[in-house]
Design a protein around this motif. Structure first.
Motif, short mmCIF file in Angstrom:
data_model
loop_
_atom_site.label_atom_id
_atom_site.label_comp_id
_atom_site.label_asym_id
_atom_site.label_seq_id
_atom_site.Cartn_x
_atom_site.Cartn_y
_atom_site.Cartn_z
N LYS A 215 0.81 -1.21 0.00
CA LYS A 215 0.00 0.00 0.00
C LYS A 215 0.85 1.27 0.00
CE LYS A 215 -4.01 -2.03 2.33
NZ LYS A 215 -4.87 -2.00 3.53
N ALA A 216 2.05 1.17 0.56
CA ALA A 216 2.94 2.34 0.63
C ALA A 216 3.70 2.58 -0.67
CB ALA A 216 3.92 2.18 1.79
N ASP A 217 3.60 1.65 -1.62
CA ASP A 217 4.33 1.79 -2.88
C ASP A 217 3.68 2.89 -3.73
OD1 ASP A 217 5.95 1.47 -5.03
OD2 ASP A 217 4.93 -0.33 -5.78
N ILE A 218 4.46 3.89 -4.16
CA ILE A 218 3.91 5.02 -4.93
C ILE A 218 4.40 4.98 -6.38
CG2 ILE A 218 3.66 6.51 -2.91
CD1 ILE A 218 6.29 7.89 -3.80
N CYS B 131 0.64 11.63 -0.94
CA CYS B 131 0.74 12.09 0.45
C CYS B 131 0.12 11.07 1.41
CB CYS B 131 0.05 13.44 0.60
SG CYS B 131 0.95 14.82 -0.12
N SER B 132 -0.99 10.46 1.00
CA SER B 132 -1.65 9.49 1.89
C SER B 132 -0.83 8.21 2.04
CB SER B 132 -3.05 9.16 1.34
OG SER B 132 -2.95 8.46 0.11
N LYS B 133 -0.04 7.88 1.02
CA LYS B 133 0.79 6.68 1.09
C LYS B 133 2.16 6.94 1.71
CE LYS B 133 -1.01 3.98 -2.80
NZ LYS B 133 -0.64 3.30 -4.07
N ASP C 9 7.06 8.72 5.31
CA ASP C 9 8.14 9.51 5.88
C ASP C 9 7.82 11.00 5.70
OD1 ASP C 9 11.18 9.24 6.83
OD2 ASP C 9 11.06 10.91 5.42
N THR C 10 8.27 11.80 6.66
CA THR C 10 7.98 13.24 6.60
C THR C 10 8.63 13.91 5.39
OG1 THR C 10 9.85 13.66 8.08
CG2 THR C 10 7.66 13.46 9.09
N SER C 11 9.80 13.41 4.98
CA SER C 11 10.47 14.01 3.82
C SER C 11 9.65 13.79 2.54
CB SER C 11 11.87 13.42 3.65
OG SER C 11 11.81 12.01 3.44
N LEU C 12 9.06 12.61 2.40
CA LEU C 12 8.22 12.34 1.23
C LEU C 12 6.92 13.14 1.31
CD1 LEU C 12 7.96 10.75 -1.38
CD2 LEU C 12 6.95 8.86 -0.07
N THR C 13 6.39 13.28 2.50
CA THR C 13 5.17 14.10 2.67
C THR C 13 5.44 15.55 2.28
OG1 THR C 13 4.40 12.68 4.46
CG2 THR C 13 3.44 14.88 4.32
N ALA C 14 6.61 16.06 2.64
CA ALA C 14 6.96 17.44 2.30
C ALA C 14 7.01 17.62 0.79
CB ALA C 14 8.30 17.81 2.93
#
Length: 295
Positions: A219-222, A265-267, A270-275
């Motif tokens: 699920k975390a794979d983008i 963003c939902s997947k 890590d905060t760096s990827l969210t940023a």
């Protein structure tokens, strides 16, 4: 072909015989082509040709068209009202034996109210037809001016959109290269989460936890979101190069960009990827705002 903006303005003046006029055209963005005309009384016959000419030049936008028409006043022309003059003379004849008075002079007769009256200049059909033709020719010039202005602004918009797409491309690449996406980083983070859960509850099945971890990792794979973001960037560049109005398609792509950024963003794990995802969303919004002005 450069993009065409939906924003434009022009003011064109013209003359014909005793007439003077000013055409004013203003266009702003809109979902379709919405024409609003303001014409002087008696010139409603211009409505259809104006709409036809505008529709041949513009495909989208709210368009406000107004005609300010004035006619210079001519020197007044007077005529004698024969019926009033006859009535005055007849009355004078009846009373001339009863009243000892001088005979009226010509200027005295003409000064009597109603004897002289102004003549209205009647406009011939030929003059009206020639005026209409002159007005329409002047309008053609005005609509060409608006079209040229929209093209000039569209060329500037094109550069802005391409710059935004390059930024989205770079952000997508940054998300792809984000260290938090590496298999090692994902594995270590999942292992730490599982260890914390096992420490809190020793009765949990480790095999079951492993299966759940695999599902979470999937699920975390983008990868799909990244591929679609790259594809959308190329689609925008392709649309800009087309020789036709593409505003609606660009607007749709802006929505798709935002959908992928939200999913990323939902997947995010890590905060760096969210940023990076949040910066993607901000750049997409800037892109969308500019697209709203594209025809």
């Amino acid at each position: 072909m450069a993009l065409v903006s939906m924003t434009g303005f022009t003011r064109v003046s013209g003359t014909f015989q005793t007439y003077r006029w000013i055409w004013e055209i203003k266009t702003v963005n809109g979902k379709g082509l919405d024409l609003r005309l303001r014409l002087p009384p008696g010139f409603d016959d211009l409505d259809r040709p104006l709409r036809q000419m505008t529709g041949e030049r513009l495909t989208r936008g709210s368009c406000f068209i107004s005609l300010n028409l004035q006619q210079e006043a001519n020197a007044p022309t007077l005529k004698v009202n024969e019926q009033v003059l006859d009535a005055v003379l007849a009355t004078m004849k009846k009373i001339e034996k009863r009243v000892d008075a001088k005979k009226p002079s010509l200027d005295g007769l003409l000064a009597i109210k109603g004897v002289l009256e102004p003549m209205e200049d009647e406009e011939s059909e030929e003059t009206r037809a020639a005026l209409t033709e002159a007005l329409l020719e002047s309008f053609k010039e005005a609509i060409r001016d608006v079209e040229e202005m929209r093209r000039a602004e569209g060329a500037a918009l094109e550069q802005i959109l391409l710059q935004r797409v390059d930024e989205l491309d770079a952000l997508t690449k940054a998300a792809e290269d984000c260290p938090a996406r590496s298999p090692e980083a994902i594995r270590d983070k999942l292992r730490a989460q599982i260890d914390r859960i096992l420490e809190a509850s020793s009765g949990l099945d480790e095999d079951r936890l492993y299966q759940e971890a695999v599902l979470l990792a999937g699920k975390a794979d983008i990868r799909e979101e990244l591929d679609r973001l790259y594809a959308h960037c190329e689609a925008v560049r392709g649309l800009i190069a087309e020789d036709r109005p593409v505003g609606r398609k660009l607007d749709f792509l802006a929505q798709e960009f935002n959908r992928e950024a939200n999913t990323l963003c939902s997947k995010s794990n890590d905060t760096s990827l969210t940023a990076i995802g949040l910066e993607l969303k901000a750049t997409i919004e800037q892109l969308r705002e500019q697209i709203q002005n594209v025809e």
